[in-house]
Write a protein that holds these residues in place. Structure first.
Motif, mmCIF file in Angstrom:
data_model
loop_
_atom_site.group_PDB
_atom_site.id
_atom_site.type_symbol
_atom_site.label_atom_id
_atom_site.label_comp_id
_atom_site.label_asym_id
_atom_site.label_seq_id
_atom_site.Cartn_x
_atom_site.Cartn_y
_atom_site.Cartn_z
ATOM 1 N N LEU A 142 0.827 -1.200 0.000
ATOM 2 C CA LEU A 142 0.000 0.000 0.000
ATOM 3 C C LEU A 142 0.864 1.253 0.000
ATOM 4 C CD1 LEU A 142 -3.019 0.963 0.417
ATOM 5 C CD2 LEU A 142 -2.487 1.014 2.856
ATOM 6 N N ASN A 143 0.417 2.243 -0.754
ATOM 7 C CA ASN A 143 1.132 3.521 -0.763
ATOM 8 C C ASN A 143 0.124 4.629 -1.023
ATOM 9 O OD1 ASN A 143 3.310 5.252 -0.665
ATOM 10 N ND2 ASN A 143 3.922 4.921 -2.799
ATOM 11 N N SER A 144 0.559 5.849 -0.737
ATOM 12 C CA SER A 144 -0.188 6.997 -1.231
ATOM 13 C C SER A 144 0.754 7.694 -2.197
ATOM 14 C CB SER A 144 -0.571 7.954 -0.102
ATOM 15 O OG SER A 144 -1.099 9.139 -0.675
ATOM 16 N N VAL A 145 0.307 7.912 -3.415
ATOM 17 C CA VAL A 145 1.189 8.559 -4.391
ATOM 18 C C VAL A 145 0.969 10.073 -4.437
ATOM 19 C CG1 VAL A 145 1.521 6.488 -5.797
ATOM 20 C CG2 VAL A 145 -0.358 8.034 -6.344
ATOM 21 N N PHE B 36 13.514 9.918 -16.582
ATOM 22 C CA PHE B 36 14.046 10.945 -15.691
ATOM 23 C C PHE B 36 13.282 12.260 -15.833
ATOM 24 C CE2 PHE B 36 16.815 14.470 -14.622
ATOM 25 C CZ PHE B 36 17.250 14.104 -13.364
ATOM 26 N N GLU B 37 13.056 12.686 -17.073
ATOM 27 C CA GLU B 37 12.339 13.943 -17.287
ATOM 28 C C GLU B 37 10.835 13.758 -17.184
ATOM 29 O OE1 GLU B 37 13.252 16.968 -17.500
ATOM 30 O OE2 GLU B 37 15.414 16.578 -17.540
ATOM 31 N N ARG B 38 10.356 12.675 -17.791
ATOM 32 C CA ARG B 38 8.912 12.574 -17.986
ATOM 33 C C ARG B 38 8.163 11.983 -16.804
ATOM 34 N NH1 ARG B 38 8.299 9.143 -22.714
ATOM 35 N NH2 ARG B 38 10.195 8.249 -21.866
ATOM 36 N N ASN B 39 8.765 11.010 -16.152
ATOM 37 C CA ASN B 39 8.043 10.328 -15.078
ATOM 38 C C ASN B 39 9.033 9.723 -14.075
ATOM 39 O OD1 ASN B 39 6.048 9.142 -13.596
ATOM 40 N ND2 ASN B 39 5.116 7.998 -15.279
ATOM 41 N N PRO B 40 9.798 10.609 -13.388
ATOM 42 C CA PRO B 40 10.896 10.094 -12.560
ATOM 43 C C PRO B 40 10.434 9.151 -11.434
ATOM 44 C CG PRO B 40 10.525 12.427 -12.136
ATOM 45 C CD PRO B 40 9.692 12.067 -13.327
ATOM 46 N N MET B 41 9.172 9.282 -10.994
ATOM 47 C CA MET B 41 8.708 8.413 -9.898
ATOM 48 C C MET B 41 8.768 6.941 -10.284
ATOM 49 S SD MET B 41 7.330 11.482 -9.260
ATOM 50 C CE MET B 41 5.673 11.719 -9.824
ATOM 51 N N ARG B 42 8.622 6.674 -11.552
ATOM 52 C CA ARG B 42 8.629 5.274 -11.990
ATOM 53 C C ARG B 42 10.006 4.632 -11.842
ATOM 54 N NH1 ARG B 42 5.799 2.203 -15.843
ATOM 55 N NH2 ARG B 42 6.223 0.897 -14.048
ATOM 56 N N ILE C 32 7.865 9.353 -1.584
ATOM 57 C CA ILE C 32 6.707 10.262 -1.516
ATOM 58 C C ILE C 32 6.199 10.475 -0.091
ATOM 59 C CG2 ILE C 32 5.147 8.331 -2.095
ATOM 60 C CD1 ILE C 32 4.498 11.900 -3.262
ATOM 61 N N ASP C 33 6.351 9.459 0.770
ATOM 62 C CA ASP C 33 5.777 9.580 2.120
ATOM 63 C C ASP C 33 6.299 10.799 2.876
ATOM 64 O OD1 ASP C 33 8.118 8.056 1.851
ATOM 65 O OD2 ASP C 33 7.909 7.227 3.867
ATOM 66 N N GLN C 34 7.498 11.233 2.525
ATOM 67 C CA GLN C 34 8.048 12.399 3.228
ATOM 68 C C GLN C 34 7.449 13.716 2.729
ATOM 69 O OE1 GLN C 34 12.351 11.936 2.501
ATOM 70 N NE2 GLN C 34 11.887 9.752 2.362
ATOM 71 N N TYR C 35 6.719 13.681 1.633
ATOM 72 C CA TYR C 35 6.255 14.925 1.001
ATOM 73 C C TYR C 35 4.753 15.068 0.916
ATOM 74 C CZ TYR C 35 11.133 14.970 -0.243
ATOM 75 O OH TYR C 35 12.493 14.954 -0.159
ATOM 76 N N LEU D 20 3.222 -1.142 4.116
ATOM 77 C CA LEU D 20 3.439 0.137 3.446
ATOM 78 C C LEU D 20 4.658 0.013 2.543
ATOM 79 C CD1 LEU D 20 2.747 2.674 6.333
ATOM 80 C CD2 LEU D 20 1.187 1.801 4.580
ATOM 81 N N ASN D 21 4.513 0.457 1.320
ATOM 82 C CA ASN D 21 5.627 0.424 0.380
ATOM 83 C C ASN D 21 5.712 1.777 -0.322
ATOM 84 O OD1 ASN D 21 7.411 0.123 -1.665
ATOM 85 N ND2 ASN D 21 6.431 -1.656 -2.615
ATOM 86 N N PRO D 22 6.548 2.673 0.243
ATOM 87 C CA PRO D 22 6.603 4.038 -0.306
ATOM 88 C C PRO D 22 7.195 4.097 -1.719
ATOM 89 C CG PRO D 22 8.249 3.742 1.417
ATOM 90 C CD PRO D 22 7.418 2.489 1.405
ATOM 91 N N ARG D 23 7.709 2.969 -2.198
ATOM 92 C CA ARG D 23 8.238 2.947 -3.564
ATOM 93 C C ARG D 23 7.221 2.431 -4.574
ATOM 94 N NH1 ARG D 23 13.812 3.475 -3.045
ATOM 95 N NH2 ARG D 23 14.133 3.455 -0.819
#
Ligand code: AMP
Length: 426
Positions: free
Chosen positions: A163-166, A198-204, A223-226, A251-254
């Motif tokens: 589980l995560n919150s994006v 890197f430019e378009r979708n770095p979260m991936r 993301i959990d820190q932000y 919880l999996n923040p990645r």
């Protein structure tokens, strides 16, 4: 042989189709329990639906879609997933004008041109649900609990809910910037796909499966820190509800789901021991999507489960689904004169609700009884010339070899009674 099936596709043969039907039956049953109604959308859609509704930077749209054009130069795509088509249908048919929330489910084939391997196919099947019109965290928790309920009914064990919150359009850009800053100096060491991300979708990059990328992002900001206060509070509420419903989660923040439109809740269900393709389901919230597709601003959430992977995981855990295609009675037809009365009797038995298999080739009684044995039937009816003369038929119990003579008129009723007696015993 002229040709074979396309790579990455499967024939579901008669011997396997029973478990698919059983699985679908359970999925439809559980859908009803949770208040979902079925929707059936086309197998292909305008390509732009997926470009806008799934996201241009996703693997699915960038690399995996089956696109084709027709005479008018329009580009169509075989559907790679079910959410965008469901949202399109929801908007196009103005289902948003009905009292909300709207809860829909679908079952059907999806198409992705990925590299085939065990558990990953180019045509595969998904069952999915979508809920429109509620942003209550209770819905987030309920859909996850519903997915777990389905797996539990199938007997599956050792599953893990990640589980995560994006985040949302307020907090995600902050994380994105921090992540890019962190990765700036390491860009050259990323795999080619991640360099493009890197430019378009770095979260991936965070959930890239390539070992060297995983090492590079080990210390990267997650993301959990932000999360902004709204997202944080929402995430807490979802977790609280899940705990109350008795659903274990990690919880999996990645965890970053493949699709661009996810906000806040994202989850994936992983089965241990089915190999590299271990995700048997996943989903999340997509509050901006209905608007993106041209409808009103309306929240949405859903999940999709992969049916091949569910069956694979069940096989791995030694679980089977009861076969449905049982034959109730075999009809042995002996001699020329029995052919037409035999056909008439078979028809009568079927109309009375019995599954009947019969001989078509005028074989010997021995050969016909062998066929009956192979089908595993409990009863065989034997219709020969002597029986016809007396308007009778012989009923043979295949388990103990005992036989009784019935009148042709009472055969169907008698068999129905015997079979329903057994069913109540089971
Ligand atoms: P997704 O739409 O990518 O979130 O996938 C949802 C579920 O569909 C996954 O958890 C898998 O179980 C299943 N799935 C996705 N892609 C494939 C595929 N190529 N072959 C078989 N199952 C798949």
């Amino acid at each position: 042989m002229l040709t074979t099936r396309p790579r990455g596709t499967n024939d579901i043969l008669p011997g396997e189709v029973g478990k698919w039907q059983q699985l679908e039956k359970i999925l439809r049953h559980v859908s009803r329990l949770y208040g979902y109604r079925e929707i059936r959308t086309p197998i292909f859609e305008h390509t732009e639906l997926f470009q806008r509704g799934v996201g241009e930077t996703t693997d699915i749209v960038e690399k995996e879609m089956y696109n084709f054009t027709t005479k008018g130069d329009k580009s169509f795509s075989l559907r790679p997933e079910g959410t965008a088509p469901t949202v399109r249908a929801f908007v196009e048919n103005k289902l948003y004008a009905e009292p909300q929330p709207t809860k829909l489910y679908y079952i059907g084939p999806m198409f992705r041109h990925d590299k085939p391997q065990a558990g990953r196919y180019r045509q595969f099947h998904q069952y999915g649900v979508e809920v429109f019109g509620s942003s209550d965290p209770a819905i987030d928790a309920e859909v996850i609990a519903m997915a777990m309920d389905i797996y539990a009914r199938l007997g599956l064990k050792d599953l893990r809910v990640e589980l995560n919150s994006v985040g949302c359009p307020q907090c995600r850009p902050v994380h994105r910037r921090e992540l890019q800053n962190y990765l700036q100096g390491k860009k050259e060491q990323l795999c080619p796909t991640c360099q493009g991300r890197f430019e378009r979708n770095p979260m991936r990059i965070l959930d890239c499966k390539v070992q060297s990328c995983q090492e590079l992002v080990r210390e990267a900001p997650t993301i959990d820190q932000y999360l902004c206060p709204v997202c944080r509070e929402n995430f807490q509420a979802v977790q609280k509800q899940l705990t109350a419903l008795g659903v274990d989660f990690h919880l999996n923040p990645r965890l970053v789901r493949g699709l661009d439109y996810y906000v806040q809740t994202a989850f994936e269900i992983v089965a241990q021991g089915i190999g590299a393709q271990s995700s048997i389901g996943g989903g999340g919230r997509y509050d901006g999507l209905v608007e993106q597709v041209g409808g009103p601003a309306m929240p949405g959430i859903g999940f999709a489960l992969g049916l091949e992977r569910i069956l694979l995981a069940m096989e791995q855990q030694g679980l089977s689904l009861a076969e449905e295609d049982r034959v109730d009675v075999y009809l042995a037809i002996l001699g020329e004169k029995a052919k037409i009365p035999g056909a008439v009797l078979a028809q009568k038995l079927r109309q009375a609700g019995l599954a009947v298999e019969r001989d078509y080739q005028g074989r010997s009684l021995k050969a016909q009884l062998k066929s009956a044995d192979r089908l595993g039937v409990k009863y065989t009816l034997i219709l020969g010339e002597d029986e016809i003369k007396n308007d009778q038929v012989v009923l043979r119990n295949m388990q103990d070899g005992s036989q009784v003579v019935l009148s042709l008129a009472e055969a169907a009723g008698y068999l129905q009674q015997e079979i329903s007696k057994e069913e109540t015993r089971i």
